[in-house]
Design an enzyme around this catalytic site. Structure first.
Site, PDB file in Angstrom:
ATOM      1  N   ASP A   1       6.249 -10.674 -14.707  1.00 22.41           N
ATOM      2  CA  ASP A   1       6.330 -11.352 -13.415  1.00 22.41           C
ATOM      3  C   ASP A   1       7.466 -10.665 -12.663  1.00 22.41           C
ATOM      4  O   ASP A   1       8.634 -10.912 -12.937  1.00 22.41           O
ATOM      5  CB  ASP A   1       6.626 -12.840 -13.663  1.00 22.41           C
ATOM      6  CG  ASP A   1       7.005 -13.595 -12.392  1.00 22.41           C
ATOM      7  OD1 ASP A   1       6.885 -13.025 -11.291  1.00 22.41           O
ATOM      8  OD2 ASP A   1       7.428 -14.760 -12.518  1.00 22.41           O
TER       9      ASP A   1
ATOM     10  N   LYS B   1      10.900  -6.834  -3.068  1.00 24.48           N
ATOM     11  CA  LYS B   1       9.488  -7.236  -3.022  1.00 24.48           C
ATOM     12  C   LYS B   1       9.039  -7.501  -1.581  1.00 24.48           C
ATOM     13  O   LYS B   1       7.856  -7.406  -1.266  1.00 24.48           O
ATOM     14  CB  LYS B   1       9.310  -8.481  -3.874  1.00 24.48           C
ATOM     15  CG  LYS B   1       7.885  -8.761  -4.286  1.00 24.48           C
ATOM     16  CD  LYS B   1       7.863  -9.883  -5.292  1.00 24.48           C
ATOM     17  CE  LYS B   1       6.474 -10.338  -5.614  1.00 24.48           C
ATOM     18  NZ  LYS B   1       6.492 -11.399  -6.628  1.00 24.48           N
TER      19      LYS B   1
ATOM     20  N   GLU C   1      -0.493 -13.679  -8.977  1.00 23.57           N
ATOM     21  CA  GLU C   1       0.422 -14.650  -9.604  1.00 23.57           C
ATOM     22  C   GLU C   1      -0.231 -16.015  -9.864  1.00 23.57           C
ATOM     23  O   GLU C   1      -0.091 -16.552 -10.964  1.00 23.57           O
ATOM     24  CB  GLU C   1       1.679 -14.809  -8.749  1.00 23.57           C
ATOM     25  CG  GLU C   1       2.574 -13.574  -8.835  1.00 23.57           C
ATOM     26  CD  GLU C   1       3.565 -13.450  -7.691  1.00 23.57           C
ATOM     27  OE1 GLU C   1       3.708 -14.405  -6.899  1.00 23.57           O
ATOM     28  OE2 GLU C   1       4.196 -12.382  -7.583  1.00 23.57           O
TER      29      GLU C   1
ATOM     30  N   ASP D   1       3.618 -22.715  -5.701  1.00 18.57           N
ATOM     31  CA  ASP D   1       4.667 -21.842  -6.246  1.00 18.57           C
ATOM     32  C   ASP D   1       5.851 -21.780  -5.277  1.00 18.57           C
ATOM     33  O   ASP D   1       5.780 -21.115  -4.246  1.00 18.57           O
ATOM     34  CB  ASP D   1       4.053 -20.448  -6.480  1.00 18.57           C
ATOM     35  CG  ASP D   1       5.047 -19.466  -7.080  1.00 18.57           C
ATOM     36  OD1 ASP D   1       6.247 -19.797  -7.187  1.00 18.57           O
ATOM     37  OD2 ASP D   1       4.628 -18.357  -7.450  1.00 18.57           O
TER      38      ASP D   1
END
Ligand code: AMP
Length: 523
Positions: A8, A70, A171, A194
């Site tokens: 992850d 990211k 994800e 999330d």
């Protein structure tokens, strides 16, 4: 021997997992830590740091400490997101030779993929230490809304890190796998909520006999736990100012202490109803040092962050609408990301979906665990098929610079769609097909993917020729666009492959360099 792992690769923190027997298990370092800061730094004397060591020296070396890459990976330098990030991030973001994004550090200019690779190498090393074996193969996760370029760039980061990237998966799908939903039932509609340190994502998935399909995704790339911390910090500063007249906002050191105290208080308030914050010697008064002492109840905290939580719930409603579902259609609600430990988040999610979220998997670990399930399945012949969606619409520019959507966002791939267009001028003998990805009405405001010309159209008044434009996306996400003149049968086409922003040669060169770096890295 080599063990396949699931990674992850997060905005703020990353995690790595493997399969032990038939159970996915998170990998911890020697101190028992299960997630690691996605931070990279170069110190004044030129040494490179990753993870905890990099994060720890962030305050004293802000311009050379790189976090949240990211947000930048696989993006064009001129994109709105990158221009926005340049305003917010303290390090030097520069234009790369391919109009990609690079970061200038004291020793050299790094590509984003290299920095992500440094984090991957760090995780790989932690895994190798813990498992006492080599690690080569990995499944890496990305947000469901990542476009092809961002996925390709993540894959390139893996290659630079010396990993054999088995697959890039979404994800939320990984989270669903970690909950073992594919083993429990044949069919389910799943919401994955999330809320991490810096970003929020909600995805609606449909699972049928172990096949996962992402029906829709929505989210906010600038909403996360850090905003919760900030609300609490602002409250602390305001209280302090009222009491002492001193404004702490200009004092970097004091701000850092406040930030750490706020985050700790927030985490503790998930388990207790009241906490006391004590920050001695936080400022100098006219005659004596000043201390900050404050009691914060869960109620005060929840008042401060209620609007943030409400925003996420509104986004959940959007995602449901995009998926064509109602809250009552959802069979399982999964919570992912550290910030979902706050009771206010759990309560509001439960209220909205009308069902209690599943909590049997640690929210920090779920995504890595699910990636490990997939890595294991891919290397041992197990079967889990993952379908994907196109995160943005695809289409072409038409008269007046307008964008005509041909494939709608959130379509399941593979997919083929066709529309018929015509000419906008009399006796027009050629048309230029300009292909874009995005959802803006004006073509130019979307991401330009490529163009080609269809010529040899027989002279005719405008509006008469019929040009059929077809879009096809295959299961690897490769887009093919063709245009056919229905009168003459003439056809032209273009294949658009994703680009990570680096050439293959650059990726190879960076991978060679990273090998040397891997030998130097200590975990
Ligand atoms: P992630 O990006 O998933 O690692 O999530 C990190 C975020 O979760 C950070 O903002 C943390 O402060 C937050 N977090 C971690 N533990 C807790 C907790 N016990 N209660 C509330 N938030 C937490």
């Amino acid at each position: 021997m080599s063990v396949p792992v699931g990674i992850d690769l997060g905005t703020t923190n990353s995690a790595v997992a493997y399969i032990d027997g038939d159970q996915p298990r998170i990998i911890t370092d020697s101190s028992g830590q299960n997630t690691f800061p996605s931070v990279f730094a170069v110190t004044k004397d030129g040494s490179r740091l990753v993870g905890n060591l990099a994060k720890r020296q962030m305050i004293i070396n802000p311009e050379n400490t790189i976090y949240a890459v990211k947000r930048l990976i696989g993006r064009r330098f001129d994109s709105e997101e990158v221009q926005e990030a340049i305003k917010k991030l303290p390090y030097r973001i520069v234009r790369g030779p391919n109009d990609d994004v690079r970061i200038e550090l004291p020793d050299k200019i790094y590509s984003i993929q290299e920095i992500s690779a440094a984090i991957l190498i760090y995780l790989k090393k932690i895994a190798e230490e813990a498992l006492q074996t080599e690690v080569h193969e990995a499944v890496i996760t990305v947000p469901a809304y990542f476009n092809d370029n961002q996925r390709q760039a993540t894959k390139d980061a893996g290659i630079i890190a010396g990993l054999d990237v088995l697959r890039i998966i979404n994800e939320p799908t990984a989270a669903a796998l970690s909950f073992g939903l594919h083993k429990k039932t044949d069919r389910a509609t799943i919401a994955v909520y999330d809320l991490g340190g810096g970003t929020f994502d909600i995805s609606i998935l449909e699972m049928r006999k172990g096949n996962f399909e992402v029906l829709s995704t929505a989210g906010d790339t600038y909403l996360g736990g850090e905003d919760f911390d900030r609300r609490l910090m602002e409250y602390m500063m305001e209280k302090f100012k009222k009491e002492t007249g001193v404004d702490l906002s200009e004092d970097k050191m004091a701000m850092q202490r406040l930030k750490e105290a706020a985050e700790k208080a927030k985490c503790d308030l998930s388990f207790t109803s009241e906490i006391e914050i004590k920050l001695p010697f936080i400022a100098m008064g006219e005659t004596e040092p000043l201390h900050l002492n404050l009691v914060i109840t869960r109620e005060i905290f929840e008042d401060l962050v209620a609007a943030l939580v409400r925003t996420t719930i509104e986004t959940c409603a959007q995602a449901l609408e995009l998926a064509g579902k109602k809250p009552s259609d959802i069979d399982e609600v999964l919570l992912v990301g550290g910030q979902t430990r706050s009771p206010i988040v759990q309560r509001e999610v439960e209220k909205f979906f009308g069902r209690r979220p599943s909590k049997n998997v640690n929210p920090d670990e779920a995504v890595a665990l699910g990636a490990a399930v997939q890595a294991h399945a891919l290397t041992s012949g197990g079967e889990i098929f993952l379908y994907d969606i196109t995160p943005f619409s695809l289409g072409i520019e038409t008269a007046g610079g307008k964008f005509a959507r041909i494939i709608e966002r959130n379509s399941t791939v593979p997919v083929t769609k066709t529309r018929v267009f015509t000419t906008s001028e009399n006796d027009q003998q050629a048309v230029k097909i300009r292909v874009y990805q995005g959802d803006k009405e004006i073509a130019e405001e979307n991401v330009f993917l490529g163009e080609f010309v269809l010529s040899g159209i027989r002279p005719a008044p405008k509006g008469v020729p019929r040009i059929e434009v077809s879009f096809h996306i295959d299961s690897d996400g490769i887009v093919n666009v063709s245009a056919k003149d229905l009168d003459t049968g003439k056809e032209q086409s273009i294949t658009i492959t994703s680009s990570s922003g680096l050439t293959e040669a650059e990726v190879q060169e960076m991978a060679e360099e990273a090998k040397i770096y891997e030998l130097e890295l200590e975990v």
